[in-house]
Design an enzyme around this catalytic site. Structure first.
Site, PDB file in Angstrom:
ATOM      1  N   ASP A   1       0.872  -1.171   0.000  1.00  0.00           N
ATOM      2  CA  ASP A   1       0.000   0.000   0.000  1.00  0.00           C
ATOM      3  C   ASP A   1       0.916   1.231   0.000  1.00  0.00           C
ATOM      4  OD1 ASP A   1      -2.110   1.752   0.036  1.00  0.00           O
ATOM      5  OD2 ASP A   1      -3.233   0.679   1.575  1.00  0.00           O
TER       6      ASP A   1
HETATM    7  C1  BGC Z   1      -5.119   3.150  -0.190  1.00  0.00           C
HETATM    8  C2  BGC Z   1      -5.119   2.154  -1.321  1.00  0.00           C
HETATM    9  C3  BGC Z   1      -4.913   2.859  -2.635  1.00  0.00           C
HETATM   10  C4  BGC Z   1      -3.610   3.656  -2.560  1.00  0.00           C
HETATM   11  C5  BGC Z   1      -3.283   4.387  -3.827  1.00  0.00           C
HETATM   12  C6  BGC Z   1      -3.917   4.071  -0.229  1.00  0.00           C
HETATM   13  O1  BGC Z   1      -4.051   5.114   0.667  1.00  0.00           O
HETATM   14  O2  BGC Z   1      -5.157   2.477   1.051  1.00  0.00           O
HETATM   15  O3  BGC Z   1      -6.331   1.438  -1.322  1.00  0.00           O
HETATM   16  O4  BGC Z   1      -4.882   1.940  -3.674  1.00  0.00           O
HETATM   17  O5  BGC Z   1      -3.725   4.596  -1.519  1.00  0.00           O
HETATM   18  O6  BGC Z   1      -4.184   5.411  -4.065  1.00  0.00           O
END
Ligand code: BGC
Length: 744
Positions: free
Chosen positions: A276
């Site tokens: 993540d």
């Molecule tokens: C989220 C993810 C997301 C990523 C990119 C993170 O803050 O938890 O689900 O894919 O950001 O935007």
């Protein structure tokens, strides 16, 4: 009378055949109306991959292991290796983000279709809809020239307050996996990768960067992992995203047990693990423990853990170049698989097409849930009314974008008001009034995204002039529809909600509107449970819609007008009181640095049913404009071995005057179990269309293996012998027929 045997629906039968085949190489899905087969990662590129890796410098290899921009990893131009290009997410393909910061890139060709949020998709209880969803988004992803969709998000809804509830599917692991698998299959049929997230036990936003989940092994296996396991083993997802938080002391992006032991060794995952965004905390440890790609938020990309620090670690002998090669080969493997390496015809895709908008219409129509319909207040009787007061900020609020986290920039989002205008005859006058204002305390609004559980503090006093307008509109109309609920500013990634209360003074507004016009009905638009107990008691009709995609307003209007007979069912329990919910009743939310999942396996309805707590609306609940009767429930045999499949059939009669779809739900119970069990667990379901006055026979296949519990001592799934009750119902609390089977 027609006696048509539906062996599962045609579609789920194919999915079933497909998944039970469990082939390691190519599973033929041609029959799914697509020319693309479902493929496991192929080994046919191995020799080419070895050749490429042999020509790469250490720096080039490591460039592939981390973001070189917000949503891409580095490529190696001189060897023809492209960047691996990613996009969010669960609502459709996110607008283009700048390469080195979170602001929008400002493109003019990145408009996409806004798909219903995952809660809505799960509320369809329909594998066909999930496949349609995945296939349609896959097309859009290709049209945007991306390789990986950061989706689906399949974490379990552990608390109704979770900020991402709308983005997740369900509180139930079985429904979760049955929706996730066809979605991934549909998506990956378009030469793109799914990236299932957030692996795993990522069930709250509060303290999400640091909290450490403690739960027992059986709970992990039975509740939090099944959808991920099915995504990997059945749908062959090419990528998995590691979560922000920790499990049992280790961050999930460097968790040897989760990434190496379970994901790779036990499940045979061959794809890539992506972190993540800014969820990585170490260099050598995370790589050795299973992470392949580090993604993150703005800082110089060479400062990432898997960038310069990794080059230094190799040079210092802390990690071998062979280990680096292993990860690079995985990334090349998925790039070849989706034909990103060139030399093969790749799906070109299409975006924001009428066909895709119609896909969202179909899904949205199947997702709307009818919660209450006293005196058949719905569908609207247009011959008896000349005017409708349409009241509420949610009649015009748009939700494709909003809050913190992934949204979609779209040219089409039909609001409820527009939907009604599109569908009502011009003879009916609409008197619109905003009614309530979406307002936040300025000093607290900033907390959104602070990950401190301090979801935005709302201003709940009604604005007197807005209230007056609403009352006037209601007085001057033959009926009123209040569009209430929440929106994607209020329900958001990065903060959990403070409570279940409907914000912005809406309850008072509804009461005041109904006081001047008793012919008032309420539509809630939201992605997560709210306290609607009083609203439900006082109003004769209550409809639940969602952040329901580009065509959400049209789909909703068609339900209100009876063109569509509602068939959505709640994918989670609507509690009467937040303290009835398991994580809250056990005082284990939000926890502190450690969150102890004290309710264990009793998540969602498993808790309510086992503890005999009355919910406001149970899991699987949803009414129709017709009524269904179940009859003649039976199994093909009485006794089964553990490797057999139980075939349960039941006749569903449409006893009303309009055609309708019913979701036959099958729950299993074992009352004399030697182990602790939930009172009942969903083990099968099937959505079936039954014409008015007719009946259909539905057959649901339950592999006996589905009845297993995870035996943590023996480290394996075990089916306890003896009698099981299989209950067939139209919700978890409306069981109409029961059959008993014996497992040898
Ligand atoms: C989220 C993810 C997301 C990523 C990119 C993170 O803050 O938890 O689900 O894919 O950001 O935007």
């Amino acid at each position: 009378m027609k006696n048509k045997i539906i062996k599962l629906s045609f579609f789920s039968m194919l999915l079933f055949m497909e998944y039970s085949a469990n082939s390691q190489t190519i599973n033929n899905m041609n029959l799914l109306n697509t020319s693309q087969p479902v493929k496991s990662l192929s080994s046919k590129y191995d020799a080419k991959i070895d050749q490429l890796v042999a020509q790469m410098t250490l720096e080039e290899k490591i460039g592939m292991l981390h973001g070189n921009s917000m949503f891409a990893t580095g490529g190696v131009k001189r060897l023809g290796i492209p960047e691996l290009k990613m996009a969010d997410g669960p609502l459709g393909v996110r607008e283009e983000i700048s390469r080195d910061n979170w602001s929008a890139a400002g493109w003019t060709n990145d408009f996409a279709t806004y798909y219903p949020a995952s809660g809505a998709l799960a509320a369809t209880w329909d594998a066909k809809m999930a496949y349609t969803f995945g296939n349609s988004v896959g097309q859009e992803l290709r049209a945007r020239d991306k390789d990986m969709l950061l989706s689906p998000a399949i974490n379990i809804v552990r608390t109704p307050l979770g900020g991402r509830t709308y983005e997740y599917m369900s509180e139930d692991p079985f429904l979760n996996k049955k929706i996730a698998v066809p979605l991934i299959v549909g998506l990956q049929n378009n030469d793109v990768m799914a990236c299932v997230k957030h692996f795993a036990a990522n069930n709250q936003e509060t303290n999400r960067d640091i909290y450490d989940v403690q739960m027992d092994e059986r709970t992990l296996r039975e509740i939090y992992l099944p959808a991920f396991e099915a995504a990997v083993k059945e749908a062959k997802s090419y990528a998995v995203m590691g979560a922000y938080n920790k499990l049992r002391g280790d961050y999930l992006c460097e968790n040897d047990y989760m990434l190496n032991t379970i994901l790779r060794d036990e499940w045979g995952f061959k794809g890539v693990v992506v972190s993540d965004w800014a969820a990585v905390h170490s260099t050598v440890k995370s790589l050795k423990n299973g992470l392949d790609i580090e993604m993150g938020t703005p800082k110089p990309f060479n400062e990432f853990f898997l960038a310069d620090k990794l080059i230094a670690a190799v040079k210092a002998g802390e990690i071998s170049e062979t280990e680096i090669d292993k990860h690079v080969k995985r990334i090349l493997g998925v790039l070849f698989q989706v034909k990103a390496m060139g030399g093969e015809d790749r799906v070109k895709g299409s975006i924001a097409t009428e066909a895709h908008y119609q896909d969202t219409y179909k899904i949205a129509s199947e997702a709307v849930v009818l919660l209450k319909n006293e005196g058949n207040a719905l569908p609207l009787k247009l011959n008896r009314i000349k005017s409708i007061a349409v009241i509420g900020n949610n009649a015009t609020k748009k939700n494709a974008l909003g809050g913190f986290g992934a949204g979609v920039k779209t040219k089409r989002e039909i609001t409820p008001l527009e939907g009604l205008k599109n569908r009502l005859p011009s003879s009916i006058k609409i008197n619109y009034a905003e009614g309530y204002l979406e307002r936040y305390e300025v000093k607290n609004k900033g907390n959104m995204g602070d990950i401190t559980m301090n979801g935005p503090v709302t201003i709940d006093q009604l604005d007197p002039s807005k209230l007056e307008e609403a009352i006037e509109a209601a007085k001057n109309s033959d009926m009123a529809i209040v569009f209430a609920g929440s929106n994607r500013d209020y329900e958001t990634e990065a903060s959990d909600r403070r409570n279940l209360k409907l914000p912005f003074g809406q309850e008072e507004l509804i009461d005041k509107v109904r006081a001047v016009n008793p012919n008032t009905i309420v539509v809630i638009i939201a992605g997560a449970p709210f306290d609607i107990d009083a609203i439900s008691k006082k109003n004769k009709a209550l409809v639940w819609s969602w952040f329901n995609g580009s065509e959400g307003g049209n789909a909703l209007a068609d339900v209100l007008l009876g063109k569509t007979n509602p068939s959505g069912k709640l994918p989670w329990t609507m509690p009467k009181n937040i303290m009835d919910s398991p994580a809250h009743a056990t005082n284990s939310f939000p926890g502190g640095k450690t969150v102890n999942y004290a309710e264990g396996i009793l998540v969602g309805y498993r808790w309510f049913d086992t503890k005999k707590i009355e919910p406001l609306y149970p899991f699987g609940y949803g009414l129709s404009y017709t009524t269904f009767a179940f009859d003649n429930a039976k199994t093909d045999k009485k006794e089964y071995a553990t490797d057999e499949t139980i075939s349960v059939s039941v006749t569903v009669k449409n006893a009303g005057k309009v055609d309708g779809k019913e979701v036959v739900q099958l729950y299993a119970s074992k009352s004399d179990s030697k182990i602790t069990r939930a009172a009942q667990e969903l083990k099968g379901f099937e959505k079936v269309l039954v014409k008015a006055g007719k009946w259909e026979t539905v057959t649901i296949k339950v592999p006996v293996a589905e009845l297993a519990y995870y035996n943590a001592e023996a480290k394996k799934w075990t089916v306890e012998p003896g009698n099981y009750k299989l209950k067939l119902g139209s919700s978890s609390r409306d069981i109409k027929k029961e059959v008993i089977v014996t497992i040898k």
